[in-house]
Design a protein around this motif. Structure first.
Motif, mmCIF file in Angstrom:
data_model
loop_
_atom_site.group_PDB
_atom_site.id
_atom_site.type_symbol
_atom_site.label_atom_id
_atom_site.label_comp_id
_atom_site.label_asym_id
_atom_site.label_seq_id
_atom_site.Cartn_x
_atom_site.Cartn_y
_atom_site.Cartn_z
ATOM 1 N N ASP C 79 -28.785 24.853 31.553
ATOM 2 C CA ASP C 79 -28.323 23.825 30.346
ATOM 3 C C ASP C 79 -29.316 22.921 29.838
ATOM 4 O OD1 ASP C 79 -26.032 23.665 28.646
ATOM 5 O OD2 ASP C 79 -25.414 21.687 29.735
ATOM 6 N N GLN C 80 -30.154 22.153 30.688
ATOM 7 C CA GLN C 80 -30.952 21.183 30.397
ATOM 8 C C GLN C 80 -32.166 21.822 30.155
ATOM 9 O OE1 GLN C 80 -30.965 17.537 32.398
ATOM 10 N NE2 GLN C 80 -29.103 18.203 33.547
ATOM 11 N N ARG C 154 -31.894 14.930 27.171
ATOM 12 C CA ARG C 154 -30.633 15.059 27.777
ATOM 13 C C ARG C 154 -30.441 14.495 29.061
ATOM 14 N NH1 ARG C 154 -29.751 21.149 26.866
ATOM 15 N NH2 ARG C 154 -31.627 21.049 25.741
ATOM 16 N N GLY C 156 -27.967 15.177 32.067
ATOM 17 C CA GLY C 156 -26.977 15.984 32.686
ATOM 18 C C GLY C 156 -26.014 15.526 33.843
ATOM 19 N N GLU C 157 -24.965 15.025 33.520
ATOM 20 C CA GLU C 157 -23.974 14.282 34.600
ATOM 21 C C GLU C 157 -24.064 15.383 35.838
ATOM 22 O OE1 GLU C 157 -19.809 12.240 34.721
ATOM 23 O OE2 GLU C 157 -20.825 12.762 32.768
ATOM 24 N N GLU C 158 -23.739 16.780 35.530
ATOM 25 C CA GLU C 158 -23.400 17.721 36.344
ATOM 26 C C GLU C 158 -24.514 17.872 37.588
ATOM 27 O OE1 GLU C 158 -20.804 20.105 36.128
ATOM 28 O OE2 GLU C 158 -21.272 20.880 38.143
ATOM 29 N N PRO C 197 -15.011 18.227 42.044
ATOM 30 C CA PRO C 197 -15.753 17.038 41.390
ATOM 31 C C PRO C 197 -14.782 15.829 41.514
ATOM 32 C CG PRO C 197 -14.772 18.196 39.556
ATOM 33 C CD PRO C 197 -14.202 18.770 41.023
ATOM 34 N N GLU C 200 -15.517 13.007 38.784
ATOM 35 C CA GLU C 200 -15.028 13.545 37.257
ATOM 36 C C GLU C 200 -13.519 13.475 37.417
ATOM 37 O OE1 GLU C 200 -15.662 14.973 33.205
ATOM 38 O OE2 GLU C 200 -16.850 13.787 34.755
ATOM 39 N N PRO D 3 -27.422 21.822 22.840
ATOM 40 C CA PRO D 3 -26.109 20.861 22.442
ATOM 41 C C PRO D 3 -26.507 19.265 21.934
ATOM 42 C CG PRO D 3 -26.177 21.230 24.650
ATOM 43 C CD PRO D 3 -27.276 22.033 24.279
ATOM 44 N N PRO D 5 -27.330 15.775 21.949
ATOM 45 C CA PRO D 5 -27.328 14.945 22.837
ATOM 46 C C PRO D 5 -26.434 13.468 22.426
ATOM 47 C CG PRO D 5 -29.361 14.945 21.766
ATOM 48 C CD PRO D 5 -28.533 16.077 21.014
ATOM 49 N N ARG D 9 -21.137 9.940 26.182
ATOM 50 C CA ARG D 9 -21.317 10.280 27.659
ATOM 51 C C ARG D 9 -20.101 10.449 28.596
ATOM 52 N NH1 ARG D 9 -23.935 8.844 32.336
ATOM 53 N NH2 ARG D 9 -22.475 7.776 33.614
ATOM 54 N N ARG D 12 -19.612 15.169 27.393
ATOM 55 C CA ARG D 12 -20.614 16.008 26.582
ATOM 56 C C ARG D 12 -20.210 17.340 26.512
ATOM 57 N NH1 ARG D 12 -23.370 17.801 30.798
ATOM 58 N NH2 ARG D 12 -25.079 19.146 30.113
ATOM 59 N N SER D 15 -22.236 23.855 27.566
ATOM 60 C CA SER D 15 -22.237 25.150 26.906
ATOM 61 C C SER D 15 -21.174 26.062 27.341
ATOM 62 C CB SER D 15 -23.712 25.668 26.990
ATOM 63 O OG SER D 15 -23.500 26.746 27.814
ATOM 64 N N GLN D 86 -16.235 19.695 33.158
ATOM 65 C CA GLN D 86 -16.230 19.949 34.425
ATOM 66 C C GLN D 86 -15.073 20.288 35.019
ATOM 67 O OE1 GLN D 86 -18.319 16.978 36.727
ATOM 68 N NE2 GLN D 86 -20.532 17.085 35.367
ATOM 69 N N LEU D 87 -14.120 19.955 35.163
ATOM 70 C CA LEU D 87 -12.742 20.301 35.613
ATOM 71 C C LEU D 87 -12.389 21.628 34.954
ATOM 72 C CD1 LEU D 87 -10.849 16.986 35.864
ATOM 73 C CD2 LEU D 87 -11.903 18.275 37.694
ATOM 74 N N ARG D 90 -14.151 24.271 36.758
ATOM 75 C CA ARG D 90 -13.599 24.280 38.065
ATOM 76 C C ARG D 90 -12.306 25.240 38.060
ATOM 77 N NH1 ARG D 90 -17.941 20.846 37.948
ATOM 78 N NH2 ARG D 90 -18.750 20.565 40.149
#
Lengths: 218, 218, 218, 218
Positions: C79-80, C154, C156-158, C197, C200, D3, D5, D9, D12, D15, D86-87, D90
């Protein structure tokens, strides 16, 4: 990239990309699963064993070409498609449901040929499934045409070629089902007929000699 | 996003994205099916059993690298492709038909190595299929070149590297087929040769020392 | 859509979409093949048989979560990614080669747990493969960072979360390899740790209460 | 295509294309693996054997339609999705983890029906997994709604139809679990109910007669 929310309600454009992705996955997996039926059987030397397993190879090639030919039809069809609707997605699922089944009768036919037994039932089931796949493929085309799902402007040669081949193919399958002795040979012939683009190959040959110099300026 | 309907008739651009999706599915699936042939055999302790199964691991790695190398070639090829035509799609299907078969002789070779038997037939079939995959991959490239399917402007290093490696690889396979004792070692060597980018790695090392500061301004 | 031909020679942007498609296919297949190892064993009533097969279920969940967690890392990474280079594609193939193997030791571990035997070799091999997958995933990240393949802008938190979890995970695997009695429990714990997560989820809970009204105006 | 930027935060836009690709792969593969459970059993003539294997065909159709119906829901859902977080990724993995398991109880149920034994445990497990798949599918929808992940402007008919069918389906599964004699018939009925778009088919018929002439001007 998001579909236009202004499409008239009830006929809004569903993104067709996921239908293509899912279908490509299923076509690809079904084609690959066919290899699980390839096996060499016990008696004789290694070379004899490999040679005696020819029915499995033949059935593999027929099934692979049938799946490949259906994928070509599917690609040509969705290539011209402007949008899919809910019924189209379901018809497509039905086609995939039958395509996925193909490795099963393929294995049965391979065993039947190998044993030289008279188990015509398997050969008939195999032919029926090949026929249903063809009918469902054409049903998708007919439905898209009927519901005006195709983009108007485009004329797809691949799709026309499939439509032209529809009647000969169905007649071929019906003959094969009526005359089991010919069945496997006919299935093979139809699979080759469906996937080898005789016209296009001839045209490519002509183009090559006649207009090779013009290609670059095109 | 819809293909331009103004493309000259008979050479219109078929969307290449579905060919890529279908091919990726088949490559990925064929690579994954290889794992079904991994198995530990009865005699000895657990550790001995795992260690004795090395022929299966070796055959797995050779086949995986061959599929991976073919995928790299395929990616480089379609990356430069401006469009696909009907014959190209069929040639591609033919390549996939042979790639899908690969797990079958892989299993046979693993068994042959395990039994230390003289069943050279399997090793030879395996090599023939590896060779046919390479020839079909290069046939795709040659066809695309001949029919001017590539975008003119681009120069693909990956594809050039594949072309450069073509002759050594074919000679390697022919030697392996002629001298069965060397076959498996040669298959392994060729697979490594096809996938490890020695030049690129060397260049990356040089770039790293010579122009690391300029990378950001590029 | 065609890559810019002006990219500096030798570092031109390879399209990353096919790498993603192929990787998604392989991750998906490897995850699905795990189900082939699920089986109920002979003795007892149907219910007992289903319950006794728990080691297979546990191994299935650990392997699925490990593949899922690797897929999450892979997604965050690409993604990044601004572009891929030839070495990156090869590193990616190497990662996939090991991911595909996973169903094999998963089956062995399930059998080991089922038999309550002391066949620690299988549990150790399983752990080694889990560790190698993690190391190769982080190697991809490190390589991309080192070669400036990421888009600069960018954050990326992930990916940061994955990097933060790297050391605890490696330590966890090493402990598991050193203390076989704890191994399977640790593998399970690590798989959960990698995919759930916690931060998150906590943040989502806070957001839900604190800024639910502002979401629509964002 | 990269995506933006500037997205706030912690929220975000991830994709969603890779989630779709991975999910399509897993759905397609799980559907294809179902065919491995199709087999004809020993006693009787070839025709009798094929006919006696009907439980396998029934279980195949139920499982295929369930996977197909879940895929339709998934497509409708991600079609409206503005972004994934993110969730959500998952939760999606969790749904896939259960979908992949489906071929396993499908095979058990086929065997149970074939043996006409009273092994209700398998039928119950099968129903529980069908129910969990449905609940997780709706959980994805509820989560996306709750976290405002959907694009505001769009109104998806497919998704509304799924929501409308949620309660009847859950009640159907609960009845099936409580009354094992009816279970398989109910599973089949629910699968048909989930995938056949009765309303849409009726509407298409009406449209065909009422507004066929207006379609072209739309």
């Amino acid at each position: 990239m998001p579909p236009d929310p202004d499409t008239p309600r009830g006929r809004r454009a569903l993104s067709k990309s996921r239908m293509e992705g899912f279908s490509d996955g299923v076509f690809g997996f079904a084609a690959t699963l066919l290899v699980l039926d390839l096996a060499v059987h016990p008696p004789g030397t290694a070379l004899q064993r490999v040679l005696h397993a020819w029915p499995g190879y033949l059935a593999y090639v027929v099934s692979f070409l049938t799946i490949g030919g259906t994928w070509l039809l599917h690609t040509a069809l969705t290539d011209q498609l402007d949008r899919a609707d809910q019924l189209f997605l379901r018809l497509n699922l039905l086609l995939l449901l039958v395509v996925v089944v193909l490795p099963f009768p393929t294995g049965l036919v391979a065993k039947t040929l190998y044993n030289a037994g008279g188990e015509r039932v398997y050969v008939t089931i195999y032919g029926l499934i090949l026929l249903v796949i063809r009918l469902l493929g054409s049903a998708l085309d007919a439905y898209a045409r009927h519901q005006h799902l195709y983009a108007e402007a485009r004329e797809g040669e691949e799709l026309h070629s499939t439509q032209r081949k529809f009647l000969p193919v169905v007649i071929g399958y019906v003959v094969a089902l009526a005359v089991p002795v010919l069945a496997v040979a006919l299935y093979f012939g139809i699979a080759v007929y469906l996937t080898v683009p005789f016209r296009e190959a001839a045209r490519a040959l002509i183009r090559r000699h006649g207009s090779a110099g013009q290609d670059r300026s095109g």
